[in-house]
Design a protein around this motif. Sequence first.
Motif, PDB file in Angstrom:
ATOM      1  N   SER A 113     -11.573   7.379 -81.050  1.00 56.01           N
ATOM      2  CA  SER A 113     -13.056   8.002 -80.800  1.00 56.01           C
ATOM      3  C   SER A 113     -13.872   7.265 -80.235  1.00 56.01           C
ATOM      4  O   SER A 113     -14.559   7.493 -79.169  1.00 56.01           O
ATOM      5  N   LEU A 117     -15.768   7.030 -76.464  1.00 52.50           N
ATOM      6  CA  LEU A 117     -16.972   7.350 -76.259  1.00 52.50           C
ATOM      7  C   LEU A 117     -18.037   6.216 -75.870  1.00 52.50           C
ATOM      8  O   LEU A 117     -18.813   6.451 -74.847  1.00 52.50           O
ATOM      9  N   GLN A 121     -19.057   8.052 -72.627  1.00 53.95           N
ATOM     10  CA  GLN A 121     -20.384   8.934 -72.672  1.00 53.95           C
ATOM     11  C   GLN A 121     -21.196   8.184 -73.681  1.00 53.95           C
ATOM     12  O   GLN A 121     -22.457   8.646 -74.056  1.00 53.95           O
ATOM     13  N   LEU A 125     -24.980   9.634 -75.015  1.00 50.13           N
ATOM     14  CA  LEU A 125     -25.182  10.215 -76.263  1.00 50.13           C
ATOM     15  C   LEU A 125     -26.292   9.102 -77.207  1.00 50.13           C
ATOM     16  O   LEU A 125     -26.609   9.798 -77.824  1.00 50.13           O
ATOM     17  N   TYR A 132     -27.080  12.001 -83.518  1.00 49.36           N
ATOM     18  CA  TYR A 132     -26.113  12.701 -82.722  1.00 49.36           C
ATOM     19  C   TYR A 132     -24.865  12.107 -81.934  1.00 49.36           C
ATOM     20  O   TYR A 132     -23.812  12.745 -82.312  1.00 49.36           O
ATOM     21  N   ARG A 136     -21.018  12.995 -82.842  1.00 44.41           N
ATOM     22  CA  ARG A 136     -19.829  13.190 -81.719  1.00 44.41           C
ATOM     23  C   ARG A 136     -18.859  12.518 -81.639  1.00 44.41           C
ATOM     24  O   ARG A 136     -17.546  12.785 -81.551  1.00 44.41           O
ATOM     25  N   HIS A 139     -16.601  14.253 -84.057  1.00 43.23           N
ATOM     26  CA  HIS A 139     -16.391  15.503 -83.415  1.00 43.23           C
ATOM     27  C   HIS A 139     -15.138  15.117 -82.359  1.00 43.23           C
ATOM     28  O   HIS A 139     -13.999  15.943 -82.487  1.00 43.23           O
ATOM     29  N   THR A 140     -15.172  13.828 -81.541  1.00 37.30           N
ATOM     30  CA  THR A 140     -14.113  13.503 -80.987  1.00 37.30           C
ATOM     31  C   THR A 140     -12.906  13.137 -81.614  1.00 37.30           C
ATOM     32  O   THR A 140     -11.678  13.361 -81.542  1.00 37.30           O
ATOM     33  N   ALA A 217     -25.118  20.671 -83.673  1.00 34.02           N
ATOM     34  CA  ALA A 217     -23.610  19.699 -83.598  1.00 34.02           C
ATOM     35  C   ALA A 217     -23.209  19.584 -85.097  1.00 34.02           C
ATOM     36  O   ALA A 217     -22.042  19.328 -85.080  1.00 34.02           O
ATOM     37  N   LEU A 221     -19.477  20.772 -85.866  1.00 27.68           N
ATOM     38  CA  LEU A 221     -18.448  19.829 -86.448  1.00 27.68           C
ATOM     39  C   LEU A 221     -17.825  20.332 -87.670  1.00 27.68           C
ATOM     40  O   LEU A 221     -16.677  20.259 -88.073  1.00 27.68           O
TER      41      LEU A 221
END
Length: 318
Positions: A113, A117, A121, A125, A132, A136, A139-140, A217, A221
């Motif tokens: 993950s 990211l 991204q 992010l 945040y 993420r 979450h990934t 967020a 999650l």
Amino acid sequence: MLDSGEGGVRTGGTELLIEWQRHRQGKFWLDIQEEDVTGERKLLESMGLHALAVQDAQRDRHPPKLEEFDGFTFVLYRGIASFNEELEHQSQNIAFFVSDDFLVTRHPKPAVSIEKLFTDQGAALLKQGPGYLALRIMHTSAGLYLDALLKFEERLSDIEDSLMSNGNDDIMRELVTYRTRLVKLRRLFNYHRNITDELRSEEYIALNCKDDTMGHAITDLHDRFDRLYTLAEIFYSISGDLIDGYISIASHQLNRTMQVLTVITAIFVPLGFLAGLYGMNFEYIPELKIENGYFILLAAMGSIAVGLLALFRKIRWL
């Protein structure tokens, strides 16, 4: 990765850390992997991170946790080193040190993950905030768990069809293995769900649920972890039901076999008794002198056998 606030995001090595520590401007993401434990501890403590949090982060086995320290929030997350649709997985602890202006992630092995990211991204992010960004990443990671579980659902459906048509011990062993792995995953997802429950109920420095963006967020999650836990629970129950069903079918087949053997035994017991009775070597047995005694005995034995067969059929033992 350093976002200096001037529009550009740079990636590099320790020189960015030194620059950020000198000016303490912008937002900073430090990812640490496979570093020397002693040097890593000194580095983290030089950033003002509490020694107890660093100690927990460096432990090989520690349940996921959430803890607030002076100036940062510490999250210990169970991430993925590898995972597939057979539920074979290697997990690892990923430590998040989250503040308003920095995020430190620490993991002993490559984390899918984070690598995904960081390259795709990470810059966008990080601009939205370290908190945040941390959400993420989790979450990934949860998405990778989810993809593997959904693929496993197809495998479980195939096992169910095979078990009903051609069940065998190999399938049973496979089911027991899956059930054991699902127990571990269910426990893991429950830890993570508890973390997001706590994030939704209390305010943390860089993970403030009162902020609209962060609140959405965190809720997103939590929903993902809740779905993972529910799927693991459902698949665990299905595996258990399939195991119980196979055992019930096998027990029923064994009972039917034993029933047939019992019928055969019940028929041959009286026949064996008669054969043994007239096979005794006594000189004076009354029926031995009957001219058609042999045929009469055979007829009696045949009648007993047919009568017992009719009786067992009537009471549905056959």
